[in-house]
Motif scaffolding. Structure first.
Motif, PDB file in Angstrom:
ATOM      1  N   LEU A 154      91.813  26.798  91.924  1.00  0.00           N
ATOM      2  CA  LEU A 154      90.349  26.749  92.079  1.00  0.00           C
ATOM      3  C   LEU A 154      89.755  28.036  92.649  1.00  0.00           C
ATOM      4  O   LEU A 154      88.566  28.272  92.501  1.00  0.00           O
ATOM      5  N   LYS A 155      90.574  28.873  93.275  1.00  0.00           N
ATOM      6  CA  LYS A 155      90.064  30.139  93.792  1.00  0.00           C
ATOM      7  C   LYS A 155      90.100  31.229  92.727  1.00  0.00           C
ATOM      8  O   LYS A 155      89.636  32.338  92.954  1.00  0.00           O
ATOM      9  N   ASP A 180      93.614  24.484  95.225  1.00  0.00           N
ATOM     10  CA  ASP A 180      92.991  25.758  95.612  1.00  0.00           C
ATOM     11  C   ASP A 180      93.718  26.962  95.009  1.00  0.00           C
ATOM     12  O   ASP A 180      93.101  27.852  94.433  1.00  0.00           O
ATOM     13  N   ASN A 230      84.872  30.803  98.992  1.00  0.00           N
ATOM     14  CA  ASN A 230      85.402  31.870  98.136  1.00  0.00           C
ATOM     15  C   ASN A 230      84.380  32.512  97.206  1.00  0.00           C
ATOM     16  O   ASN A 230      84.714  33.443  96.471  1.00  0.00           O
ATOM     17  N   ASP A 273      86.663  24.907 100.735  1.00  0.00           N
ATOM     18  CA  ASP A 273      87.535  26.065 100.504  1.00  0.00           C
ATOM     19  C   ASP A 273      87.056  26.954  99.360  1.00  0.00           C
ATOM     20  O   ASP A 273      86.826  28.150  99.556  1.00  0.00           O
ATOM     21  N   PRO A 274      86.918  26.421  98.139  1.00  0.00           N
ATOM     22  CA  PRO A 274      86.461  27.314  97.058  1.00  0.00           C
ATOM     23  C   PRO A 274      84.984  27.688  97.177  1.00  0.00           C
ATOM     24  O   PRO A 274      84.550  28.642  96.514  1.00  0.00           O
ATOM     25  N   VAL A 315      84.226  34.843  90.781  1.00  0.00           N
ATOM     26  CA  VAL A 315      85.192  34.866  91.883  1.00  0.00           C
ATOM     27  C   VAL A 315      86.031  36.147  91.906  1.00  0.00           C
ATOM     28  O   VAL A 315      86.795  36.352  92.842  1.00  0.00           O
ATOM     29  N   HIS A 333      83.280  20.781  98.373  1.00  0.00           N
ATOM     30  CA  HIS A 333      84.632  21.252  98.716  1.00  0.00           C
ATOM     31  C   HIS A 333      84.470  22.610  99.409  1.00  0.00           C
ATOM     32  O   HIS A 333      84.041  23.574  98.778  1.00  0.00           O
ATOM     33  N   LYS A 364      92.812  29.297 104.705  1.00  0.00           N
ATOM     34  CA  LYS A 364      92.320  29.259 103.328  1.00  0.00           C
ATOM     35  C   LYS A 364      91.001  28.497 103.253  1.00  0.00           C
ATOM     36  O   LYS A 364      90.235  28.661 102.320  1.00  0.00           O
TER      37      LYS A 364
END
Lengths: 410, 410
Positions: free
Chosen positions: B311-312, B340, A384, A380-381, B385, A378, A74
């Motif tokens: 957050l995704k 996330d 994305n 991870d996002p 997103v 951050h 992720k």
């Protein structure tokens, strides 16, 4: 109101009007071996050598401790990075959603743990389908989740690993008592296509506690809670083959705990600004390998410059990005505000400081058009929002990798 | 370290191993006319009738004021929504980046203003290419930007509109003095392929000031600053055909200003939680039309439930989402934290309140698997997103629209 079926107003071309020739060629990725300083911005950039050193450092520590490493995908959503992690010795990967796992299975990853509860008929069907192609496992914290998994796997004759998630202090998901865990293990055992594999014990909040000693103390409490439930399950006839959890902030404690058999860290490959704000004392220091390449797009307002990377080019949930200069966090400039497509850069305020950095001339602001590298708050996002990752080695573009699981949040 | 060329470890399938049959079919969009309550979550959902009412309300106000509306497509990145706006009378759209405009031109939009400065050789080349297919304009606040645009448009014989951005109080981009504006206008006039069209005068910070009177006062100051520079340019022989700016938070003041000829609002179609926190007094009230459909994925921890949207699935830069219940913000439940892929939902704390809502029984938490609708905190980066927008009418799926400019931040 009836359903609007819009007509074509004057501002719209009629269907036979010429459309731009080849729109997507306009968004071609940077050429391999081109200069990293010429990357079209904003772009997400990976320093491959730094990433490899991070991957090897954690894998080495895991090997030394005799603990398995199952990196969390992720963090990157990129099968090419998973490939590097597996090549160095990772036993498989974690994904956080069923759909996130699909591009990894398609790319050939054959051992994936969904480190999350999965609810919804389409999702459990997808998971059963994936389990026909790869060794899959998933978490549960409620009997109805087990029933749904049993049904979907039975329908396609799939075999699925199941972990009981336990709450070791985060109070997010997971059962907190041995009785609940035993009831779930008993229910899993009722279905031959489901295999009880052990416990997921993750404490997300602990990862980001700044103080080394505070993290160490929380990690000890969390591990002790996991050990207690694992022992109780064993006594009840349900031995836990695997106890999986941990992250970049707690890995060294988890390795040494004697409780965790598998660590799920993800951010260690990249080291975002949030994780870098932790206080590290032990062996596991990681390097920044992930950057956002931005450009100065306006210098019209005094005492600042404006970058072309804002909220559409990064997630600011864990703080604004750092400016990266001469292989370290800039001591001259700071990213002070993010709008959708703008980032404001001002001078660091040294007014209260007696530091040497305050003496002498002020460093000049980067000029209009100059490239500025940022360390995202951050990782991870931030991954994305990008479709691709520009991978550099020695200041040249070495690869352009698809972030294949971007947007896969089902 | 040499470039890593990973081998295929055991966890990777060899190239001739069976891959999942048809991965992407697994992520098929919801069927048209299916029940909105069964939408796979997380999903970005538009209530089309509410959106149409918002589009018409602002267009009507613009028409009444005799001011043009050029909605900002950075808010939605979706050509199908632009089509609705144009059909109702918008004169064109704004985009914030060159690449963002590409899918709109490809979809047939023929009048696009890039409401931003553009720096970098590839970007100005792209912009010149687009200007061969649509009426394009862009902002400048530095002579070197004008030189670059002149060169790229000359190379392909394109014609491009140019706006001078002026700083009317935000201190982000734009020149602040008449002298600077005149110098830029003079420079633009030196290139026959560049057409000086007027001023961009936008104050982003003002849009989100909560108090109606405070926004009104700031809007008056900003408009007065724009009027002053426009008058000065006129006196210097550079009349401003268009003064473009404004947003959802200031539109009614801008309409009435007698200064702005064109308004760039974007969020009015959707009304996110941030804009809804403004205090509105005048005519322009908008409805929430944009939602995130989420599901309850865990109920294991007491006094909370956990959603599958974190957050995704949204941007939290302007605050956490609201829970939407019975066509209003929930008075029972609140989204308290985003990880996330998790969102924590707890009860609203009424302990200090004497409200009627505190009397009687506590509402039960939504059950495991239940759908929960959220109002995102900030619509623009939340659209960024998602690959697609699920459009509903009367609780059925009416359309699934591509968010074609998602990720287009070049």
């Amino acid at each position: 109101m009836t359903s609007p079926t819009p007509t074509h107003p004057a501002q719209f071309a009629s269907s036979d009007a010429a459309a731009p020739a080849s729109d997507h060629s306009l968004l071609a990725p940077p050429e391999i071996d081109s200069d990293a300083a010429a990357i079209e911005t904003p772009a997400l950039v990976l320093d491959l050598n730094a990433a490899m050193r991070n991957i090897r450092r954690l894998q080495h520590a895991a090997n030394k401790a005799g603990v398995k490493l199952r990196p969390h995908a992720k963090a990157h959503k990129c099968p090419d990075i998973a490939r590097l992690q597996l090549a160095e010795g990772a036993v498989g990967i974690c994904c956080q959603k069923v759909s996130e796992a699909i591009p990894f299975v398609a790319a050939g990853v054959r051992d994936i743990h969904i480190s999350n509860e999965i609810v919804g008929p389409q999702k459990v069907r997808q998971l059963a389908d994936l389990a026909l192609h790869a060794r899959m496992s998933v978490c549960v914290d409620h009997v109805s989740q087990i029933d749904a998994l049993a049904m979907s796997t039975d329908a396609v004759s799939a075999h699925l690993g199941v972990f009981i998630e336990i709450d070791i202090g985060q109070h997010r998901c997971g059962v907190a008592t041995l009785n609940e865990a035993v009831a779930l293990a008993k229910h899993i055992a009722a279905f031959p296509q489901l295999e009880f594999r052990g416990l997921q014990a993750y404490h997300g909040g602990m990862q980001h506690k700044r103080g080394f000693d505070e993290r160490k103390e929380m990690a000890a409490q969390a591990a002790s809670r996991a050990a207690e439930i694992a022992q109780g399950l064993r006594d009840a006839g349900y031995p836990c083959e695997t106890i999986t959890g941990g992250g970049t902030g707690s890995a060294e404690f988890d390795f040494a705990s004697g409780v965790f058999t598998e660590i799920q860290a993800g951010s260690y490959v990249f080291m975002d600004a949030d994780y870098a704000s932790n206080d590290y004392v032990g062996e596991l220091h990681f390097e920044h390998s992930l950057f956002i390449a931005a450009s100065v797009m306006s210098v019209a307002v005094q005492d600042q410059v404006v970058l072309d990377a804002g909220l559409k080019s990064m997630s600011v949930d864990s703080g604004l990005p750092w400016i990266w200069e001469n292989a370290q966090r800039s001591t001259s400039f700071t990213y002070t505000a993010a709008n959708d497509e703008h980032g404001i850069v001002r001078r660091v305020d040294h007014s209260g400081s007696t530091d040497d950095a305050t003496s002498g001339e002020l460093a000049p602001f980067p000029s209009l058009g100059a490239q500025v590298m940022l360390v995202p708050g951050h990782c991870d996002p931030t991954f994305n929002v990008y479709n691709r990752l520009v991978v550099i080695e020695q200041e040249r573009v070495a690869h352009v990798w698809p972030i294949a699981a971007r947007g896969m949040s089902w």
